[in-house]
Design a protein around this motif. Structure first.
Motif, PDB file in Angstrom:
ATOM      1  N   VAL A 253       0.724  -7.426  -3.997  1.00 54.48           N
ATOM      2  CA  VAL A 253       1.640  -6.549  -4.802  1.00 54.48           C
ATOM      3  C   VAL A 253       1.920  -5.275  -4.134  1.00 54.48           C
ATOM      4  O   VAL A 253       2.766  -4.594  -4.636  1.00 54.48           O
ATOM      5  CB  VAL A 253       0.860  -6.102  -6.170  1.00 54.48           C
ATOM      6  CG1 VAL A 253       0.640  -7.491  -7.023  1.00 54.48           C
ATOM      7  CG2 VAL A 253      -0.557  -5.324  -5.885  1.00 54.48           C
ATOM      8  N   MET A 254       1.661  -5.172  -2.822  1.00 57.02           N
ATOM      9  CA  MET A 254       2.065  -3.780  -1.980  1.00 57.02           C
ATOM     10  C   MET A 254       2.360  -4.424  -0.614  1.00 57.02           C
ATOM     11  O   MET A 254       1.767  -3.849   0.355  1.00 57.02           O
ATOM     12  CB  MET A 254       0.811  -2.975  -2.039  1.00 57.02           C
ATOM     13  CG  MET A 254       0.522  -2.383  -3.656  1.00 57.02           C
ATOM     14  SD  MET A 254       1.952  -1.558  -4.427  1.00 57.02           S
ATOM     15  CE  MET A 254       1.926   0.089  -3.897  1.00 57.02           C
ATOM     16  N   SER A 255       3.421  -5.204  -0.683  1.00 60.47           N
ATOM     17  CA  SER A 255       3.813  -5.591   0.736  1.00 60.47           C
ATOM     18  C   SER A 255       5.191  -5.313   1.095  1.00 60.47           C
ATOM     19  O   SER A 255       5.651  -5.590   2.303  1.00 60.47           O
ATOM     20  CB  SER A 255       3.662  -7.240   0.611  1.00 60.47           C
ATOM     21  OG  SER A 255       2.449  -7.762   0.717  1.00 60.47           O
ATOM     22  N   TYR A 260       6.455  -1.306  -3.638  1.00 60.68           N
ATOM     23  CA  TYR A 260       5.999   0.114  -3.687  1.00 60.68           C
ATOM     24  C   TYR A 260       6.953   0.680  -4.867  1.00 60.68           C
ATOM     25  O   TYR A 260       6.418   1.636  -5.664  1.00 60.68           O
ATOM     26  CB  TYR A 260       6.090   0.778  -2.647  1.00 60.68           C
ATOM     27  CG  TYR A 260       5.191   0.895  -1.528  1.00 60.68           C
ATOM     28  CD1 TYR A 260       4.002   1.714  -1.841  1.00 60.68           C
ATOM     29  CD2 TYR A 260       4.962   0.009  -0.630  1.00 60.68           C
ATOM     30  CE1 TYR A 260       2.902   1.797  -1.125  1.00 60.68           C
ATOM     31  CE2 TYR A 260       3.583   0.016   0.171  1.00 60.68           C
ATOM     32  CZ  TYR A 260       2.998   0.911  -0.284  1.00 60.68           C
ATOM     33  OH  TYR A 260       1.598   0.870   0.707  1.00 60.68           O
ATOM     34  N   ARG A 261       8.181   0.393  -4.783  1.00 63.57           N
ATOM     35  CA  ARG A 261       9.274   1.220  -5.967  1.00 63.57           C
ATOM     36  C   ARG A 261       8.668   0.836  -7.405  1.00 63.57           C
ATOM     37  O   ARG A 261       8.764   1.561  -8.260  1.00 63.57           O
ATOM     38  CB  ARG A 261      10.595   0.791  -5.647  1.00 63.57           C
ATOM     39  CG  ARG A 261      11.458   1.314  -6.732  1.00 63.57           C
ATOM     40  CD  ARG A 261      11.268   2.820  -6.764  1.00 63.57           C
ATOM     41  NE  ARG A 261      11.672   3.540  -5.548  1.00 63.57           N
ATOM     42  CZ  ARG A 261      11.436   4.756  -5.317  1.00 63.57           C
ATOM     43  NH1 ARG A 261      10.640   5.547  -6.345  1.00 63.57           N
ATOM     44  NH2 ARG A 261      11.622   5.336  -4.259  1.00 63.57           N
ATOM     45  N   GLY A 273       1.360   8.051  -4.821  1.00 67.27           N
ATOM     46  CA  GLY A 273       2.153   8.013  -3.740  1.00 67.27           C
ATOM     47  C   GLY A 273       1.838   6.849  -2.851  1.00 67.27           C
ATOM     48  O   GLY A 273       1.101   5.844  -3.388  1.00 67.27           O
ATOM     49  N   ALA A 274       2.196   6.907  -1.705  1.00 67.80           N
ATOM     50  CA  ALA A 274       1.972   5.606  -0.626  1.00 67.80           C
ATOM     51  C   ALA A 274       1.400   6.020   0.613  1.00 67.80           C
ATOM     52  O   ALA A 274       1.681   7.151   1.129  1.00 67.80           O
ATOM     53  CB  ALA A 274       3.662   4.900  -0.513  1.00 67.80           C
ATOM     54  N   THR A 275       0.788   5.090   1.309  1.00 72.74           N
ATOM     55  CA  THR A 275       0.473   5.291   2.485  1.00 72.74           C
ATOM     56  C   THR A 275       1.144   4.539   3.209  1.00 72.74           C
ATOM     57  O   THR A 275       1.499   3.135   3.068  1.00 72.74           O
ATOM     58  CB  THR A 275      -0.922   4.965   2.938  1.00 72.74           C
ATOM     59  OG1 THR A 275      -2.045   5.777   2.197  1.00 72.74           O
ATOM     60  CG2 THR A 275      -1.392   4.892   4.206  1.00 72.74           C
ATOM     61  N   LEU A 276       2.186   4.922   4.237  1.00 64.76           N
ATOM     62  CA  LEU A 276       3.105   3.969   4.995  1.00 64.76           C
ATOM     63  C   LEU A 276       2.377   3.971   6.111  1.00 64.76           C
ATOM     64  O   LEU A 276       2.412   4.659   6.995  1.00 64.76           O
ATOM     65  CB  LEU A 276       4.564   4.747   5.210  1.00 64.76           C
ATOM     66  CG  LEU A 276       5.610   4.081   5.646  1.00 64.76           C
ATOM     67  CD1 LEU A 276       6.883   4.861   5.125  1.00 64.76           C
ATOM     68  CD2 LEU A 276       5.690   3.773   7.075  1.00 64.76           C
ATOM     69  N   CYS A 277       2.014   2.321   6.117  1.00 65.89           N
ATOM     70  CA  CYS A 277       1.439   2.063   7.519  1.00 65.89           C
ATOM     71  C   CYS A 277       2.452   1.067   8.080  1.00 65.89           C
ATOM     72  O   CYS A 277       3.001   0.088   7.721  1.00 65.89           O
ATOM     73  CB  CYS A 277       0.271   1.215   6.975  1.00 65.89           C
ATOM     74  SG  CYS A 277      -0.526   0.210   8.613  1.00 65.89           S
TER      75      CYS A 277
END
Length: 405
Positions: A253-255, A260-261, A273-277
């Motif tokens: 679910v976070m790919s 993310y949106r 928020g997000a960790t942008l990896c």
């Protein structure tokens, strides 16, 4: 951009002294010894802060614990089974205790069963360095012929299934054992404790959980914890799936940016928020990393900067951990997008102007090859990556050509 470094605690082969010599500005850590679902006590948090604050000779390191990675999210929370509500309460208590200790950025993930998956932890490159690698054919061989998961054959393209059959037939017993060990290493606590039967049991518990249902469970979880973080001025940042496609029949679910949106819009609070990896997301050719930073940047609270080389063109395929300036992600363009976001924050008067990043993973080079550090976390390989990233940051921030407000 704030230069940080992951540290696994006193047992880490890379020491606080090593970090000092690498020139990092802050530390990313967690209380890995605390059982999942249990609140972190303030005294344990403060004990870790003291460990980070001292060098081997007892002198001050000047370093602080600045980012938590990670507070584990229990499988019960992900499935909404068993003691999941008590685990959510413990998560909230942990947030309150971390805030009392002055730590406000929390990275976590919502990957079912697997934290990450590789088929080799020390793949040898032509120059003699080693790195982590995911080989789709090896993984299919594991799934179909070692784990013997029901439905595994149908989850791979026919040609991959045939190649996996051939690959498995050529494997020695030693290689079969090594492959199973390396895949299972990505399960939390699994490196020493999980058997294949344990893996099968965990997978069976997700048999009826679809992607939509897992996403809703994540939204339900965030609806509970994000308001607490918001009230405390804290920042939660979800790490993407690694790799960002379904494995072992598990939902993801976070790919993607769309994933993310959906979650950021569903719980529309600055704290969510997000960790942008760039390494995890960069494994998919349809993920535009600089573009994602531009479009999601106001909710990006933490950055993992690493690179991967994709070995096939499809959305699902083999890859290996490349040098930080190698691979498929344009790191210069990505860091430029980060600096533009920081300029916007500065103009808006935000307090979180400087986004923490760490050189995620690294190839084992030079003396790393004999140190046996945590897979992906060697001293010299990460130092090389940090130096390269620091060079880009310095160049782009220079007044001659730099990013200006």
């Amino acid at each position: 951009m704030r230069q940080t470094w992951r540290w696994f605690g006193p047992k880490d082969r890379v020491s606080i002294d090593d970090m000092m010599q690498a020139g990092v500005e802050g530390v990313v850590s967690a209380l890995h010894h605390v059982p999942t679902g249990t609140a972190w006590r303030l005294q344990d948090i403060e004990a870790r802060q003291l460990e980070i604050g001292r060098m081997k000779d007892g002198s001050s390191s000047g370093l602080a614990w600045e980012v938590v990675e990670s507070i584990p999210v229990s499988e019960d929370i992900k499935r909404q089974t068993g003691d999941w509500k008590a685990h959510v309460r413990a998560w909230k208590t942990t947030l309150e205790n971390l805030n009392s200790a002055g730590i406000q950025t929390i990275c976590y993930n919502f990957m079912p069963v697997l934290d990450w998956t590789r088929t080799a932890l020390a793949h040898r490159l032509p120059n003699g360095a080693t790195c982590m690698r995911f080989d789709l054919i090896d993984f299919a061989a594991f799934d179909i012929h070692i784990l013997c998961r029901k439905g595994a054959v149908e989850s791979f393209p026919e040609d991959i299934g045939e190649l996996a059959k051939e690959r498995f037939a050529q494997m020695s017993e030693e290689r079969k054992h090594e492959l199973a060990r390396d895949v299972v290493f990505g399960l939390p606590g699994a490196a020493e404790n999980f058997s294949l039967d344990d893996v099968r049991t965990h997978l069976s518990l997700y048999a009826e959980i679809s992607e939509d249902r897992l996403r809703q469970h994540l939204i339900d979880f965030l609806s509970e914890v994000a308001p607490v973080a918001e009230s405390l001025g804290m920042r939660l940042c979800c790490h993407p799936d690694d790799p960002p496609f379904s494995l072992l029949g598990l939902p993801r679910v976070m790919s993607t940016e769309a994933h993310y949106r959906a979650v950021l819009d569903a719980v529309n609070l600055p704290s969510n928020g997000a960790t942008l990896c760039s390494g995890s997301l960069g494994t998919r050719p349809d993920n535009d990393l600089p573009g994602m930073m531009e479009r999601l940047g106001d909710r990006v609270h933490f950055l993992h900067l690493r690179n991967v080389t994709r070995e096939s063109g499809g959305l699902i395929g083999s890859f290996y951990e490349a040098e930080h300036l190698g691979g498929g992600t344009d790191m210069v363009a990505l860091i430029a997008a980060v600096l533009r976001q920081e300029a916007k924050r500065r103009q808006a008067g935000r307090l979180d102007v400087s986004i923490p990043f760490r050189p995620d993973h690294g190839q084992d080079i030079l003396d790393d090859l004999g140190r046996s550090a945590q897979p992906g976390y060697p001293a010299i390989g990460r130092l090389k990556g940090l130096a390269e990233l620091r060079g880009i940051l310095t160049a782009l921030s220079h007044p001659v050509e730099g990013i200006r407000d």
